[in-house]
Design a protein around this motif. Structure first.
Motif, mmCIF file in Angstrom:
data_model
loop_
_atom_site.group_PDB
_atom_site.id
_atom_site.type_symbol
_atom_site.label_atom_id
_atom_site.label_comp_id
_atom_site.label_asym_id
_atom_site.label_seq_id
_atom_site.Cartn_x
_atom_site.Cartn_y
_atom_site.Cartn_z
ATOM 1 N N ASP A 3 0.787 -1.242 0.000
ATOM 2 C CA ASP A 3 0.000 0.000 0.000
ATOM 3 C C ASP A 3 0.820 1.293 0.000
ATOM 4 O OD1 ASP A 3 -2.295 -1.473 -0.045
ATOM 5 O OD2 ASP A 3 -2.408 -1.608 2.129
ATOM 6 N N ILE A 6 1.328 2.851 -3.286
ATOM 7 C CA ILE A 6 0.093 3.455 -3.789
ATOM 8 C C ILE A 6 -0.085 4.849 -3.191
ATOM 9 C CG2 ILE A 6 -2.415 3.246 -3.779
ATOM 10 C CD1 ILE A 6 -1.866 0.150 -3.500
ATOM 11 N N LEU A 7 0.141 4.946 -1.876
ATOM 12 C CA LEU A 7 -0.031 6.233 -1.200
ATOM 13 C C LEU A 7 0.926 7.274 -1.755
ATOM 14 C CD1 LEU A 7 -0.525 5.335 2.532
ATOM 15 C CD2 LEU A 7 -2.092 6.553 1.036
ATOM 16 N N THR A 13 -6.836 10.847 -3.191
ATOM 17 C CA THR A 13 -8.064 10.265 -3.735
ATOM 18 C C THR A 13 -8.748 9.292 -2.767
ATOM 19 O OG1 THR A 13 -7.055 10.476 -5.910
ATOM 20 C CG2 THR A 13 -9.033 9.153 -5.774
ATOM 21 N N GLY A 14 -7.953 8.395 -2.174
ATOM 22 C CA GLY A 14 -8.518 7.406 -1.255
ATOM 23 C C GLY A 14 -9.168 8.049 -0.042
ATOM 24 N N ALA A 15 -8.472 9.038 0.523
ATOM 25 C CA ALA A 15 -8.998 9.717 1.711
ATOM 26 C C ALA A 15 -10.280 10.477 1.374
ATOM 27 C CB ALA A 15 -7.954 10.669 2.276
ATOM 28 N N THR A 16 -10.324 11.069 0.174
ATOM 29 C CA THR A 16 -11.531 11.792 -0.241
ATOM 30 C C THR A 16 -12.710 10.832 -0.401
ATOM 31 O OG1 THR A 16 -10.135 13.378 -1.401
ATOM 32 C CG2 THR A 16 -12.468 13.371 -1.987
ATOM 33 N N LEU A 17 -12.456 9.701 -1.079
ATOM 34 C CA LEU A 17 -13.518 8.698 -1.244
ATOM 35 C C LEU A 17 -14.035 8.230 0.112
ATOM 36 C CD1 LEU A 17 -12.067 6.504 -4.136
ATOM 37 C CD2 LEU A 17 -14.175 7.839 -4.209
ATOM 38 N N ALA A 18 -13.108 7.984 1.045
ATOM 39 C CA ALA A 18 -13.498 7.513 2.382
ATOM 40 C C ALA A 18 -14.362 8.557 3.079
ATOM 41 C CB ALA A 18 -12.254 7.208 3.210
ATOM 42 N N ILE A 20 -16.236 10.932 1.703
ATOM 43 C CA ILE A 20 -17.557 11.026 1.075
ATOM 44 C C ILE A 20 -18.436 9.854 1.520
ATOM 45 C CG2 ILE A 20 -18.774 10.981 -1.153
ATOM 46 C CD1 ILE A 20 -17.262 13.493 -1.234
ATOM 47 N N GLY B 148 -7.398 13.043 5.582
ATOM 48 C CA GLY B 148 -6.428 11.945 5.513
ATOM 49 C C GLY B 148 -5.197 12.232 6.363
ATOM 50 N N VAL B 182 -3.174 2.832 6.349
ATOM 51 C CA VAL B 182 -3.154 1.486 5.750
ATOM 52 C C VAL B 182 -2.226 0.546 6.516
ATOM 53 C CG1 VAL B 182 -3.866 2.136 3.427
ATOM 54 C CG2 VAL B 182 -1.461 2.275 4.022
ATOM 55 N N LEU B 204 -12.388 1.252 6.153
ATOM 56 C CA LEU B 204 -12.976 1.923 4.983
ATOM 57 C C LEU B 204 -11.906 2.684 4.197
ATOM 58 C CD1 LEU B 204 -15.587 2.867 3.393
ATOM 59 C CD2 LEU B 204 -15.561 4.868 4.882
ATOM 60 N N ARG B 205 -11.080 3.439 4.910
ATOM 61 C CA ARG B 205 -10.045 4.228 4.246
ATOM 62 C C ARG B 205 -9.086 3.314 3.474
ATOM 63 N NH1 ARG B 205 -6.292 8.261 6.033
ATOM 64 N NH2 ARG B 205 -4.734 8.469 4.369
ATOM 65 N N MET B 208 -10.671 2.172 0.373
ATOM 66 C CA MET B 208 -10.754 3.263 -0.600
ATOM 67 C C MET B 208 -9.389 3.584 -1.210
ATOM 68 S SD MET B 208 -13.832 3.920 -1.016
ATOM 69 C CE MET B 208 -15.403 3.588 -0.253
ATOM 70 N N GLU B 209 -8.325 3.423 -0.424
ATOM 71 C CA GLU B 209 -6.975 3.646 -0.962
ATOM 72 C C GLU B 209 -6.686 2.619 -2.059
ATOM 73 O OE1 GLU B 209 -5.151 6.178 -0.458
ATOM 74 O OE2 GLU B 209 -5.685 6.992 1.507
ATOM 75 N N GLN B 210 -7.142 1.379 -1.821
ATOM 76 C CA GLN B 210 -6.959 0.329 -2.839
ATOM 77 C C GLN B 210 -7.739 0.661 -4.097
ATOM 78 O OE1 GLN B 210 -8.101 -3.295 -0.876
ATOM 79 N NE2 GLN B 210 -6.061 -3.630 0.009
ATOM 80 N N ALA B 212 -8.708 3.641 -5.056
ATOM 81 C CA ALA B 212 -8.113 4.820 -5.692
ATOM 82 C C ALA B 212 -6.895 4.438 -6.541
ATOM 83 C CB ALA B 212 -7.717 5.844 -4.628
ATOM 84 N N ALA B 213 -6.159 3.439 -6.055
ATOM 85 C CA ALA B 213 -4.939 3.032 -6.759
ATOM 86 C C ALA B 213 -5.259 2.493 -8.154
ATOM 87 C CB ALA B 213 -4.208 1.974 -5.940
ATOM 88 N N MET B 215 -7.716 3.604 -10.049
ATOM 89 C CA MET B 215 -8.419 4.614 -10.853
ATOM 90 C C MET B 215 -7.493 5.289 -11.860
ATOM 91 S SD MET B 215 -10.829 6.669 -8.236
ATOM 92 C CE MET B 215 -12.374 5.981 -7.686
ATOM 93 N N ARG B 220 -9.793 10.074 -11.085
ATOM 94 C CA ARG B 220 -9.196 10.782 -9.948
ATOM 95 C C ARG B 220 -9.574 12.255 -9.953
ATOM 96 N NH1 ARG B 220 -3.569 8.242 -8.245
ATOM 97 N NH2 ARG B 220 -4.084 6.128 -8.832
ATOM 98 N N VAL B 223 -13.027 12.582 -8.683
ATOM 99 C CA VAL B 223 -13.055 12.498 -7.213
ATOM 100 C C VAL B 223 -12.594 13.829 -6.610
ATOM 101 C CG1 VAL B 223 -12.067 11.363 -5.183
ATOM 102 C CG2 VAL B 223 -12.751 9.997 -7.159
ATOM 103 N N MET B 226 -15.306 16.285 -6.123
ATOM 104 C CA MET B 226 -16.426 15.953 -5.230
ATOM 105 C C MET B 226 -16.500 16.932 -4.061
ATOM 106 S SD MET B 226 -16.269 11.837 -4.890
ATOM 107 C CE MET B 226 -16.996 10.771 -6.123
#
Lengths: 65, 460
Positions: A3, A6-7, A13-18, A20, B148, B182, B204-205, B208-210, B212-213, B215, B220, B223, B226
């Protein structure tokens, strides 16, 4: 696939999705609670005035989401 | 002089002039700052002890190459300290201060654009936000951009200690971005993962990080556009505040009850207290004192009566947490407890290895006490006595040091498991090493095996 890589690519993006999704679930929970209360109100007519007012405030918050 | 560590926000760069702190602001930052002042938000945040005081200063121009639409000066806090140097309750209070500042800002249509724990500094026992230019306008819809970062910097280390019983300090040491959620997700498996907030902010986070990776850039961007209504962002912050408030440390502490547990220490406490009080009274410079190995803070509190600010440092987070609570309770305003292992003080770190400064660079005290510490360093940690004394002389121009002879019960206990030969350790050696770099101003024997020395460095 680890991970942290990825970060490093995209921290936002991930934090924003979480965030929302969280606001969404909180909104759904508030709306569900509201519906439950409405249902209870129909069955129980002797409801104190303050409680009804408090629910109206909750309703505004929930619809805002 | 430009602050090396302030490059992350190019709209507001920190510089120093005559020992004072300034920020050069670009047009956008200057407009946000002006508006936040006009609506009274900065005054409110200062009045609530959340933000350090700041004011526009037209007489100073920003150095060449820095944004220069406006210059804002802020009060310089005595000592910069870092999240890895705080105890559990201190990190929790810093998190709550960050949330409170955000909630107050949201009432006025503003938000803090980041939530770095490095924006908070302890002055006494008050967590103060020093990044005074982090306010930006929010409007009616938007996102908590720093959500985040808040989770990585505050929530993850707090949850690690609360739910896995692991003190967070060594996991934050040398880190500029906290603990990634994570990674916390993998650490909190099984039973430790069934607490409040884990599902919503950790599992959840991570999911979502997975997602997002996987996308592509367009998704992106979508998002990134949003937004939530202001009320929803406020609700998220309020729920976070309630979650953080409920977190309690479950890490074990070895030393927090030391002073209560050992009566032989208490017998000498009266004599030691008097000597420390007299010695501190003799020191000319009155700015900063450090109590090394503060433990429950008996002597730290005496120093606080003599100096503008006093730091009580100890390697045990439990002891520092107890001292923090006690200092807050007794309303001593100039004492800051910090988790520092003197055998391994916080190094410089971050970009180019100098974005964040070493503890020994940030803290240059006028006076320090090393009570019941030297034998732990020499006999316990194996640091040669000569080096310990040289370090003491280097750390502050004046100090009070307790020498514990090798015949002392505690000294014997510490060295009991040592098999290899140690560097020379005796009172005679100690006095020789002191004489090499300083002189003894006063000394007093407080027990058959323990002597206190007030030492002054040569040339000071």
């Amino acid at each position: 696939m680890p991970d942290p890589v990825i970060l490093y690519l995209d921290p936002g993006t991930g934090a924003t999705l979480a965030q929302i999704a969280l606001a969404g679930t909180a909104g759904i929970a508030a709306a569900a609670k509201l519906r439950m209360n409405r249902l209870r109100r129909k069955t129980d007519s002797a409801e104190p005035e303050e409680e009804r007012q408090a629910e109206e405030v909750t309703e505004e918050t929930a619809t805002a989401e | 002089m430009i602050e090396h560590g302030s490059f992350r926000d190019p709209a507001a760069r920190v510089f120093y002039h005559d020992g004072r702190v300034f920020r050069g602001l670009d047009e956008t930052a200057a407009a946000a700052d002006r508006k936040a002042r006009e609506v009274g938000l900065l005054d409110t945040l200062v009045a609530k002890d959340l933000f350090v005081e700041s004011w526009p200063n037209d007489e100073i121009t920003a150095p060449e190459g820095l944004p220069a639409t406006a210059v804002i000066e802020s009060r310089r806090v005595p000592t910069i300290n870092y999240p890895s140097e705080w105890s559990f309750a201190m990190l929790r209070d810093a998190a709550l201060a960050t949330l409170d500042a955000n909630l107050l800002a949201m009432e006025q249509g503003f938000i803090l654009k980041d939530a770095s724990a490095f924006n908070v500094v302890y002055e006494g026992t008050r967590p103060l936000i020093i990044d005074i230019t982090s306010l930006e306008e929010f409007g009616e819809k938007g996102i908590w951009t720093a959500y985040g970062q808040f989770c990585d910097h505050f929530l993850a280390p707090l949850m690690l200690e609360a739910h896995a019983g692991i003190a967070f300090q060594r996991y934050l040491s040398g880190q500029t971005e906290g603990i990634p959620i994570v990674e916390l997700n993998r650490l909190l498996r099984g039973r430790s993962g069934i607490h409040k907030g884990i599902l919503s902010h950790v599992r959840l986070r991570s999911r979502m990080e997975q997602r997002a990776a996987r996308m592509d850039t367009d998704r992106r961007r979508a998002v990134g556009r949003m937004a939530l209504p202001r009320s929803a962002v406020i609700a998220t912050m309020q729920r976070m505040k309630s979650l953080v408030s409920d977190l309690e440390s479950s890490a074990p502490s070895t030393w927090a009850t030391y002073e209560e547990a050992t009566p032989y220490e208490q017998q000498q406490a009266v004599a030691k207290t008097a000597f420390v009080d007299e010695s501190a009274g003799r020191v000319q410079a009155r700015s900063t004192a450090v109590d090394v190995g503060a433990n429950a803070g008996l002597f730290t509190k005496i120093l606080a009566r003599h100096f503008e600010q006093t730091l009580g440092i100890d390697f045990d987070p439990g002891a520092i947490d107890a001292l923090y609570a006690e200092t807050k309770r007794s309303e001593i305003e100039n004492l800051t407890p910090l988790v520092i292992d003197i055998t391994n003080p916080t190094p410089a770190f971050g970009w180019q290895g100098r974005e964040r400064k070493a503890f020994t660079e940030r803290v240059r005290p006028d006076f320090a006490t090393w009570l019941a510490v030297v034998h732990h360093l020499s006999l316990g940690a194996g640091i040669p006595l000569e080096s310990v004394v040289a370090t003491i002389l280097d750390f502050s121009p004046e100090s009070v040091v307790e020498f514990v002879s090798p015949d002392d019960p505690m000294a014997k206990r510490i060295s009991a498991s040592r098999t290899s030969d140690l560097a020379p350790y005796s009172q005679q050696h100690f006095e020789e090493y002191v004489a090499a770099g300083g002189k003894v101003v006063a000394e007093r024997q407080v027990s058959p095996t323990r002597t206190l020395y007030h030492i002054r460095r040569h040339g000071d």
